[in-house]
Design an enzyme around this catalytic site. Structure first.
Site, PDB file in Angstrom:
ATOM      1  N   ASP A  87     -77.775 -28.421  51.398  1.00 43.14           N
ATOM      2  CA  ASP A  87     -78.953 -27.554  51.477  1.00 43.14           C
ATOM      3  C   ASP A  87     -79.087 -26.719  50.206  1.00 43.14           C
ATOM      4  O   ASP A  87     -78.146 -26.038  49.794  1.00 43.14           O
ATOM      5  CB  ASP A  87     -78.843 -26.608  52.678  1.00 43.14           C
ATOM      6  CG  ASP A  87     -78.758 -27.335  54.009  1.00 43.14           C
ATOM      7  OD1 ASP A  87     -79.497 -26.964  54.922  1.00 43.14           O
ATOM      8  OD2 ASP A  87     -77.947 -28.275  54.132  1.00 43.14           O
ATOM      9  N   ASP A 147     -73.460 -30.055  46.820  1.00 42.88           N
ATOM     10  CA  ASP A 147     -73.721 -29.284  48.016  1.00 42.88           C
ATOM     11  C   ASP A 147     -74.994 -29.891  48.607  1.00 42.88           C
ATOM     12  O   ASP A 147     -75.717 -30.621  47.921  1.00 42.88           O
ATOM     13  CB  ASP A 147     -73.912 -27.810  47.642  1.00 42.88           C
ATOM     14  CG  ASP A 147     -74.281 -26.951  48.832  1.00 42.88           C
ATOM     15  OD1 ASP A 147     -73.638 -27.093  49.889  1.00 42.88           O
ATOM     16  OD2 ASP A 147     -75.223 -26.155  48.706  1.00 42.88           O
TER      17      ASP A 147
END
Length: 226
Positions: A12, A10
């Site tokens: 952020d 992922d």
């Protein structure tokens, strides 16, 4: 899982810390509108839920409010101009990416961050020419926790999903990885809400800090941390 073939992140709150730039952008916009500032901790807790959540946090309006769309667009436009000023890799991630590349293991990103922002922030951090598959929500029909993005990334990199690890800081990340048949690791150092219990997400691995990832990958790849 057999020997590791690829690692997906992922974005952020997992690979990179974007909270400082979101904090600056949101509070600058709030000041322009005569609104009180919000705390860094409040911004950090909402980054994984995207600009919509930050708009609600700062302006106290929801998507059903007529004022919401223009405020959201103002925030997105402002963020686009302030993408990689204070954003940086989390502790240990630079070394992890170096190790992956040295060992010929592809790494990629599967994120709910639109490509409008993902590409420029990766370029700003010097990662755009290094990363393998980058899958954003505008590339798929179904967002996480649907596995579509992760399976697309694995196909692009020519790897078996069952031999991949997905690292994320939200329940939907772990669910997406599980749905794709990948091993999963919780980035507990990321943007996890105080009310969440990542120990209950049933991930395969739990990373207290970013620097915990490299020893894990070495173990998965060779059977030892040597």
């Amino acid at each position: 899982m057999n020997k590791l073939e690829a690692v997906y992140f992922d974005l952020d709150g997992t690979l990179i810390d974007t909270a400082p730039d979101f904090y600056t952008v949101l509070n600058t916009l709030l000041k322009q509108h005569g609104r009180p500032e919000v705390s860094y901790s409040a911004v950090r807790a909402n980054v994984s839920n995207g600009a919509r959540a930050l708009t609600e946090l700062g302006f106290g309006v929801g998507p059903e409010d007529a004022a919401f769309p223009p405020l959201l667009e103002q925030l997105l436009d402002a963020y686009e101009q302030h993408l990689a000023v204070d954003t940086c890799l989390f502790l240990g991630m630079a070394e992890t990416l170096d190790w992956l590349e040295t060992n010929g293991l592809p790494w990629g990103i599967v994120t709910n961050k639109p490509s409008r922002f993902t590409g420029p922030v990766l370029a700003g951090l010097g990662l755009a020419q290094r990363v393998g598959a980058v899958i954003c929500p505008d590339h798929v029909k179904q967002r996480k926790p649907d596995p579509e993005g992760l399976l697309m990334a694995a196909r692009r990199d020519g790897v078996n999903p069952a031999h991949c690890l997905y690292v994320g800081d939200h329940l939907r990340d772990i669910q997406a990885g599980q749905n794709a048949g990948m091993a999963t690791a919780v980035a507990a150092f990321g943007y996890i809400d105080a009310d969440d219990d990542p120990h209950g997400w049933q991930a395969d691995y739990y990373l207290e800090q970013g620097s915990d990832l490299l020893p894990l990958l070495q173990t998965m790849n060779t059977g030892s941390t040597a």
